[in-house]
Design a protein around this motif. Structure first.
Motif, PDB file in Angstrom:
ATOM      1  N   PRO A  77       0.809  -1.219   0.000  1.00 24.58           N
ATOM      2  CA  PRO A  77       0.000   0.000   0.000  1.00 24.58           C
ATOM      3  C   PRO A  77       0.842   1.269   0.000  1.00 24.58           C
ATOM      4  N   ASN A  78       2.127   1.175   0.366  1.00 21.19           N
ATOM      5  CA  ASN A  78       2.990   2.356   0.389  1.00 21.19           C
ATOM      6  C   ASN A  78       3.585   2.668  -0.973  1.00 21.19           C
ATOM      7  N   ALA A  79       3.493   1.754  -1.915  1.00 16.32           N
ATOM      8  CA  ALA A  79       4.117   1.940  -3.225  1.00 16.32           C
ATOM      9  C   ALA A  79       3.235   2.828  -4.098  1.00 16.32           C
ATOM     10  N   SER A  80       3.796   3.935  -4.514  1.00 18.03           N
ATOM     11  CA  SER A  80       3.066   4.819  -5.412  1.00 18.03           C
ATOM     12  C   SER A  80       3.361   4.401  -6.852  1.00 18.03           C
ATOM     13  N   PRO A  81       2.510   4.747  -7.793  1.00 17.67           N
ATOM     14  CA  PRO A  81       2.774   4.387  -9.189  1.00 17.67           C
ATOM     15  C   PRO A  81       4.078   4.976  -9.718  1.00 17.67           C
ATOM     16  N   ILE A  82       4.415   6.182  -9.287  1.00 13.16           N
ATOM     17  CA  ILE A  82       5.661   6.789  -9.756  1.00 13.16           C
ATOM     18  C   ILE A  82       6.862   6.042  -9.172  1.00 13.16           C
ATOM     19  N   SER A  83       6.757   5.596  -7.942  1.00 15.40           N
ATOM     20  CA  SER A  83       7.831   4.819  -7.326  1.00 15.40           C
ATOM     21  C   SER A  83       8.019   3.499  -8.062  1.00 15.40           C
ATOM     22  N   ASN A  84       6.910   2.849  -8.403  1.00 17.39           N
ATOM     23  CA  ASN A  84       7.005   1.599  -9.169  1.00 17.39           C
ATOM     24  C   ASN A  84       7.628   1.839 -10.537  1.00 17.39           C
ATOM     25  N   SER A  85       7.321   2.975 -11.158  1.00 17.30           N
ATOM     26  CA  SER A  85       7.899   3.298 -12.461  1.00 17.30           C
ATOM     27  C   SER A  85       9.409   3.493 -12.363  1.00 17.30           C
ATOM     28  N   VAL A 150      12.928   7.511  -2.759  1.00 24.44           N
ATOM     29  CA  VAL A 150      12.457   8.805  -2.269  1.00 24.44           C
ATOM     30  C   VAL A 150      10.963   8.989  -2.524  1.00 24.44           C
ATOM     31  N   THR A 151      10.462   8.502  -3.669  1.00 23.70           N
ATOM     32  CA  THR A 151       9.048   8.708  -3.990  1.00 23.70           C
ATOM     33  C   THR A 151       8.121   7.696  -3.341  1.00 23.70           C
ATOM     34  N   ALA A 152       8.660   6.659  -2.747  1.00 25.52           N
ATOM     35  CA  ALA A 152       7.805   5.696  -2.038  1.00 25.52           C
ATOM     36  C   ALA A 152       7.224   6.391  -0.814  1.00 25.52           C
ATOM     37  N   ALA A 153       5.943   6.240  -0.622  1.00 29.00           N
ATOM     38  CA  ALA A 153       5.284   6.875   0.518  1.00 29.00           C
ATOM     39  C   ALA A 153       5.765   6.224   1.806  1.00 29.00           C
ATOM     40  N   PRO A 154       5.955   7.010   2.849  1.00 28.36           N
ATOM     41  CA  PRO A 154       6.366   6.410   4.111  1.00 28.36           C
ATOM     42  C   PRO A 154       5.249   5.531   4.665  1.00 28.36           C
ATOM     43  N   PRO A 155       5.609   4.501   5.396  1.00 31.77           N
ATOM     44  CA  PRO A 155       4.565   3.650   5.968  1.00 31.77           C
ATOM     45  C   PRO A 155       3.659   4.449   6.904  1.00 31.77           C
ATOM     46  N   THR A 156       2.389   4.221   6.757  1.00 29.81           N
ATOM     47  CA  THR A 156       1.440   4.949   7.595  1.00 29.81           C
ATOM     48  C   THR A 156       1.294   4.247   8.928  1.00 29.81           C
ATOM     49  N   THR A 157       1.316   5.038   9.970  1.00 29.06           N
ATOM     50  CA  THR A 157       1.104   4.488  11.304  1.00 29.06           C
ATOM     51  C   THR A 157      -0.218   5.037  11.804  1.00 29.06           C
TER      52      THR A 157
END
Length: 191
Positions: A77-85, A150-157
């Motif tokens: 869930p932390n992976a953004s589409p731009i990070s995956n790209s 850097v573009t991966a969203a930090p894990p949400t707590t």
């Protein structure tokens, strides 16, 4: 960025720069033909090409282990589409860089020559820019890996705060529409 992110970026940057430098160093030789014989100067092109490719692979393994959860096929869930790209671009650049560096190193080590169709004696040489292209792609792989991190969203707590007022607990109880009246605080009668 926290300390862990700075360390990751520093390690990937250093590995990418080393891979690019050794790749560029591998292409700095000059093979010439003299008297129907190829003169291959003693150069570390083979070793530098292999070292550059191996360091590019090590860099990609480190990126994969660190970024790990942002793989394009995972359901993080932390992976953004731009990070995956960026992660996919990093892996693709690594594969192409390693192929270019290994092929250039192998061709550069080949000895001998041949007479071409026009009767001229030619030597086996790597085309100019093959080592450089592999080196630049190895560096781009590191840059894309850093961008993926850097573009991966930090894990949400999830933080929950308990309300100061106690509400009735139960299934389907809405405190705003509760049938229980909210009575004002009653003081004992004065005497």
């Amino acid at each position: 960025m926290e300390g862990k992110g700075v360390i990751f970026c520093a390690i990937v940057s250093v590995l990418g720069i080393i891979s690019a430098a050794t790749g560029l160093g591998g292409g700095a030789d000059d093979i010439t033909a003299k008297n129907d014989e190829c003169v291959y100067p003693s150069s570390p092109a083979l070793a530098l090409g292999i070292i550059s490719a191996v360091i590019a692979i090590i860099t990609q393994i480190y990126i994969s282990l660190t970024v790990g959860g942002t793989r394009c096929c995972s359901k993080n869930p932390n992976a953004s589409p731009i990070s995956n790209s960026f992660y996919g671009l990093s892996r693709a650049a690594t594969v192409i860089a390693v192929i270019l560096l290994f092929v250039a190193a192998a061709l550069n080590n080949k000895e001998g020559g041949q007479v071409d169709s026009y009767g001229y004696f030619t030597c086996y040489v790597v085309k100019p820019g093959i080592f450089a292209a592999g080196a630049v792609l190895a560096l781009l792989s590191a840059v894309f890996g850093i961008a993926a991190y850097v573009t991966a969203a930090p894990p949400t707590t999830e933080t929950t705060t308990n309300p100061a007022v106690a509400f009735p607990v139960g299934a389907n109880v809405d405190p705003e529409k509760s049938p229980a009246p909210f009575l004002p605080h009653q003081y004992p009668p004065r005497q």
